[in-house]
Design a protein around this motif. Structure first.
Motif, short mmCIF file in Angstrom:
data_model
loop_
_atom_site.label_atom_id
_atom_site.label_comp_id
_atom_site.label_asym_id
_atom_site.label_seq_id
_atom_site.Cartn_x
_atom_site.Cartn_y
_atom_site.Cartn_z
N ASP A 178 0.82 -1.21 0.00
CA ASP A 178 0.00 0.00 0.00
C ASP A 178 0.85 1.26 0.00
O ASP A 178 0.36 2.34 0.27
CB ASP A 178 -0.96 -0.01 1.19
CG ASP A 178 -0.22 0.18 2.50
OD1 ASP A 178 1.00 -0.10 2.55
OD2 ASP A 178 -0.87 0.64 3.46
N THR A 179 2.13 1.12 -0.33
CA THR A 179 2.98 2.30 -0.40
C THR A 179 2.75 3.02 -1.73
O THR A 179 2.87 2.42 -2.79
CB THR A 179 4.47 1.91 -0.32
OG1 THR A 179 4.69 1.27 0.94
CG2 THR A 179 5.37 3.14 -0.42
N ILE A 180 2.39 4.29 -1.68
CA ILE A 180 2.19 5.06 -2.91
C ILE A 180 3.44 5.87 -3.22
O ILE A 180 3.95 5.85 -4.33
CB ILE A 180 0.96 5.99 -2.79
CG1 ILE A 180 -0.30 5.18 -2.58
CG2 ILE A 180 0.83 6.87 -4.03
CD1 ILE A 180 -0.74 4.39 -3.79
N ILE A 181 3.93 6.59 -2.22
CA ILE A 181 5.16 7.37 -2.43
C ILE A 181 6.24 6.84 -1.51
O ILE A 181 6.00 6.59 -0.32
CB ILE A 181 4.94 8.86 -2.12
CG1 ILE A 181 3.90 9.47 -3.06
CG2 ILE A 181 6.25 9.64 -2.25
CD1 ILE A 181 3.63 10.94 -2.81
N ASP A 182 7.41 6.62 -2.07
CA ASP A 182 8.55 6.20 -1.26
C ASP A 182 9.75 7.06 -1.63
O ASP A 182 10.33 6.92 -2.69
CB ASP A 182 8.83 4.71 -1.54
CG ASP A 182 9.87 4.15 -0.58
OD1 ASP A 182 10.41 4.93 0.23
OD2 ASP A 182 10.12 2.93 -0.65
N VAL A 183 10.06 8.00 -0.75
CA VAL A 183 11.19 8.91 -0.97
C VAL A 183 12.34 8.40 -0.11
O VAL A 183 12.19 8.25 1.10
CB VAL A 183 10.82 10.35 -0.57
CG1 VAL A 183 12.04 11.27 -0.68
CG2 VAL A 183 9.68 10.88 -1.42
N ARG A 184 13.47 8.10 -0.75
CA ARG A 184 14.58 7.52 0.00
C ARG A 184 15.85 8.37 -0.11
O ARG A 184 16.41 8.49 -1.19
CB ARG A 184 14.91 6.13 -0.54
CG ARG A 184 13.80 5.14 -0.33
CD ARG A 184 14.26 3.77 -0.77
NE ARG A 184 13.13 2.88 -0.95
CZ ARG A 184 13.21 1.71 -1.56
NH1 ARG A 184 14.36 1.31 -2.06
NH2 ARG A 184 12.14 0.95 -1.67
N ASP A 185 16.23 8.95 1.00
CA ASP A 185 17.52 9.64 1.11
C ASP A 185 17.77 10.58 -0.08
O ASP A 185 18.83 10.54 -0.70
CB ASP A 185 18.64 8.59 1.20
CG ASP A 185 19.95 9.23 1.67
OD1 ASP A 185 19.88 10.25 2.39
OD2 ASP A 185 21.02 8.72 1.30
N VAL A 186 16.79 11.44 -0.34
CA VAL A 186 16.91 12.32 -1.50
C VAL A 186 17.73 13.57 -1.18
O VAL A 186 17.53 14.22 -0.17
CB VAL A 186 15.50 12.71 -2.03
CG1 VAL A 186 15.57 13.94 -2.93
CG2 VAL A 186 14.91 11.53 -2.80
N HIS A 187 18.66 13.83 -2.08
CA HIS A 187 19.49 15.04 -1.98
C HIS A 187 19.24 15.91 -3.19
O HIS A 187 19.20 15.44 -4.31
CB HIS A 187 20.98 14.67 -1.93
CG HIS A 187 21.37 13.99 -0.66
ND1 HIS A 187 22.07 14.63 0.34
CD2 HIS A 187 21.14 12.73 -0.21
CE1 HIS A 187 22.27 13.79 1.35
NE2 HIS A 187 21.72 12.63 1.04
#
Ligand SMILES: Nc1ncnc2c1ncn2[C@@H]1O[C@H](COP(=O)(O)OP(=O)(O)OP(=O)(O)O)[C@@H](O)[C@H]1O
Ligand SMILES: [Mg+2]
Lengths: 217, 278
Positions: free
Chosen positions: B4-13
Motif C-alpha cells: 500500500d505504499t504510494i510514495i517512497d522517498v529515500r535519502d533524496v538530496h
C-alpha cells in the motif's frame, strides 16, 4: 475637377494589378509565418548550432535593405543558374525578409507565456514537445495576432518594391500607364489611394484582433 | 516495498545550481548549467501509504516545495530514489547510478501524480471546462465527448457547475484553484500533491478551497499537502511531517505533534503560529 475625374478614370487600369498584390502578399505571408516560427524555435532551442544559424540569418536579413534582397534574388541568382519568375521571386524575397521580423514576434510571444503554465502542463503528463505545441505555441499565436497583422499591412505596402524586379503590381502598372499617358498626378494619386483602400480596413481588423487577444489574456 | 505504499522517498538530496542558460527548452526539459550551489534537500526519507493524507509543515525556505516538486520531477535530484506506485521517478537505475530517463517516460509517470500549484497555473486561453478537458484530450487521448463526460463531474465536484464556460480572467482566485484541482483530479492520479494551495488567495476565499481539499481527502484520495494553515493540517491530516533546513525533523499524528512536539524546531514553528504558548 479634371484632376478628380482623371484620377477616377485611371482606377480601372490599376485595379488589374490588385490580384498580383494579393498573390504576393498572401504567398509571402504564408512563407514568412512558417519560416518565422521555425526561426523562433531555432532561436530558443538548446542546440547552439541551430541558435547560431538562426541568429546569423536574422542579422543578415535585418542588416540589408529589402530592396537589395529582392534585386539579389532576381538579378544575381540567375548568374549561378537559379532563374526565378518575377512573382515567385517577389514572394520569396518578401517572405524571407518578413520571416526574420516575424520570428522576433513569435520568440517574444513564446517567452511571454508564463512558465507556470508549462509546469502545469508537464505535471499533467504533457511531454516537453507536446507542451510546446499544445500549450505554449497556441497562446503565443494569440499574443502575436496584432503584430502579425501590422506586419501584413506593412508587407502589402512593400509589394511596391517588387516593381523593380519586373512584377506588374500597382506601382509598376502605374509606371507603365504614366509612360503612355503622362497623367502623372492622376495616376500616382490613384495608386496611393488604392494602397489606402487596401490597408485601412486591414488596420481596423488588426485593432479588433488586438482587443480580442487582450480580453482573454 | 509494502503493497500500500504510494510514495517512497529515500535519502533524496537536491542541490540548486544557478543556471547560466535559461532557454525555454532547457526549462522544459529540466537541463541546467552549473555555477552557484545551495543544498536544499539533505537526505529526505518519506513514505506515504494509500489513502493517507500527509501535511508538510515547516518554515519558509525549509525545502517543502522542492521536495514536492522532486516527487513529480519538476526538479532533478542528485542522489536518492523516489518511487511512486513502485515506479522510479525521472531516472533509470544502472549499476546503482541514476541516469536521466526519456522525457516521454517521465511524462507518462507524471500522469499518475496530480500537482496543484500555489498560483493555479491555469491555461489562460481555455475556459474552466477547456482546462480540465485539455490533458484528457492531449495526454489521455480521449475523444471530446469522453473528455467532457470526465471533466464535467469533476467540475461539479469542486462546485463550479455554473462556471464551466468562464475563462480564467473571469474567475476568482478560489475558483481558479478549484478548476486547477479538478483538472488534476480528472486524470485520476494515484496521489495528489498540493503546494500551498491557499497561500495566494484572499483570506475570504481560503475556506472554499480548503473545503474542496477536505472533501477529496474524505473520498480516500492519497495526498500530500504543503501548507501554512495549521488548523487545517491538524483537522485533515493523518500524519504531520515537519521540515527544517532540508531535512524532516519530526513526523507523527497531529494529535501528538500539536500537543507534544519533540523537536525544538517543531515547537518553535507551532509557537510562532500561536498553537503552542511561546
Ligand atoms: N530554482 C531555484 N534556484 C535556486 N535556489 C532555489 C530555487 N528554488 C528554491 N531555491 C532555494 O531553495 C530553498 C528551499 O526552497 P523551497 O521553495 O523548497 O522552500 P519552501 O519550504 O517551500 O518555502 P516557502 O514556505 O517559502 O514556500 C530556499 O532557500 C530557496 O531560496
Ligand atoms: Mg514553498
Amino acid at each position: 475637377m479634371d484632376f478628380i475625374n482623371n484620377t477616377f478614370a485611371v482606377f480601372p487600369a490599376l485595379l488589374v494589378a490588385v490580384p498580383v498584390v494579393v498573390q504576393l502578399a498572401l504567398g509571402a505571408m504564408l512563407l514568412a509565418l512558417v519560416l518565422g516560427l521555425l526561426i523562433a524555435l531555432a532561436r530558443i532551442s538548446s542546440f547552439s548550432v541551430l541558435r547560431g544559424v538562426a541568429t546569423f540569418y536574422l542579422e543578415v536579413i535585418r542588416g540589408t535593405p529589402l530592396l537589395v534582397q529582392l534585386v539579389y534574388i532576381f538579378f544575381v541568382l540567375p548568374s549561378i543558374g537559379v532563374e526565378i519568375e518575377p512573382v515567385p521571386a517577389g514572394i520569396l524575397g518578401l517572405g524571407l525578409n518578413y520571416a526574420a521580423y516575424l520570428s522576433e514576434v513569435f520568440r517574444s510571444a513564446i517567452l511571454s507565456v508564463e512558465h507556470g503554465q508549462t509546469e502545469a502542463a508537464l505535471s499533467l503528463g504533457y511531454t516537453p514537445t507536446k507542451t510546446l505545441w499544445k500549450v505554449v505555441i497556441p497562446q503565443s499565436f494569440v499574443v502575436s495576432m496584432g503584430p502579425i497583422g501590422n506586419y501584413f499591412i506593412a508587407m502589402i505596402k512593400d509589394t511596391a518594391l517588387t516593381s523593380v524586379i519586373a512584377v506588374t503590381e500597382i506601382l509598376k502598372t502605374a509606371n507603365i500607364l504614366n509612360s503612355q499617358t503622362f497623367q502623372t498626378t492622376a495616376i500616382y494619386t490613384a495608386a496611393a489611394i488604392l494602397y489606402l483602400i487596401i490597408s485601412l480596413p486591414l488596420s481596423r481588423i488588426v485593432v479588433v484582433l488586438e482587443r480580442k487577444a487582450r480580453a482573454n489574456g | 516495498m509494502a503493497e500500500d505504499t504510494i510514495i517512497d522517498v529515500r535519502d533524496v538530496h537536491k542541490t540548486f545550481v544557478s543556471e547560466t542558460k535559461r532557454t525555454l527548452w532547457n526549462r522544459l526539459t529540466g537541463r541546467h548549467h552549473v555555477e552557484k550551489r545551495v543544498e536544499v534537500l539533505k537526505g529526505v526519507d518519506l513514505v506515504v501509504h494509500r489513502g493517507e493524507t500527509i501535511a508538510i509543515l515547516g518554515s519558509s525556505g525549509s525545502g517543502k516545495s522542492t521536495l514536492l516538486r522532486c516527487i513529480n520531477k519538476l526538479e532533478t535530484i542528485e542522489a536518492g530514489r523516489i518511487y511512486v506506485n513502485g515506479h522510479l521517478i525521472g531516472y533509470e537505475e544502472r549499476d546503482g547510478e541514476l541516469i536521466a530517463e526519456k522525457a516521454s517516460i517521465t511524462a507518462q509517470k507524471r500522469t499518475d501524480i496530480g500537482f496543484v500549484f500555489q498560483h493555479f497555473n491555469l491555461f489562460l486561453n481555455k475556459t474552466a471546462l477547456g482546462n480540465v478537458m485539455a490533458p484528457l484530450r492531449d495526454v489521455k487521448k480521449l475523444s471530446a465527448a469522453e473528455a467532457r463526460s470526465v471533466a464535467v463531474p469533476n467540475l461539479e465536484m469542486v462546485g463550479l457547475a455554473d462556471k464551466m464556460e468562464n475563462y480564467p480572467s473571469k474567475l476568482s482566485g478560489g475558483q481558479k484553484q478549484r478548476v486547477a484541482i479538478a483538472r488534476a483530479l480528472a486524470m485520476e492520479p494515484s496521489v495528489m500533491l498540493f503546494d500551498e494551495p491557499t497561500s495566494a488567495l484572499d483570506p475570504e476565499l481560503v475556506g472554499e478551497v480548503l473545503a474542496v481539499i477536505k472533501k477529496i481527502a474524505q473520498q480516500g484520495t492519497t495526498m500530500v499537502i504543503v501548507t501554512h494553515e495549521m488548523q487545517f493540517a491538524r483537522d485533515i491530516a493523518d500524519r504531520i511531517v515537519v521540515m527544517d533546513q532540508g531535512v524532516i525533523v519530526e513526523e507523527g499524528p497531529p494529535s501528538r505533534i500539536f500537543t507534544a512536539p519533540q523537536h525544538p524546531k517543531t515547537r518553535a514553528l507551532l509557537s510562532r503560529s500561536g498553537i503552542l504558548p511561546a
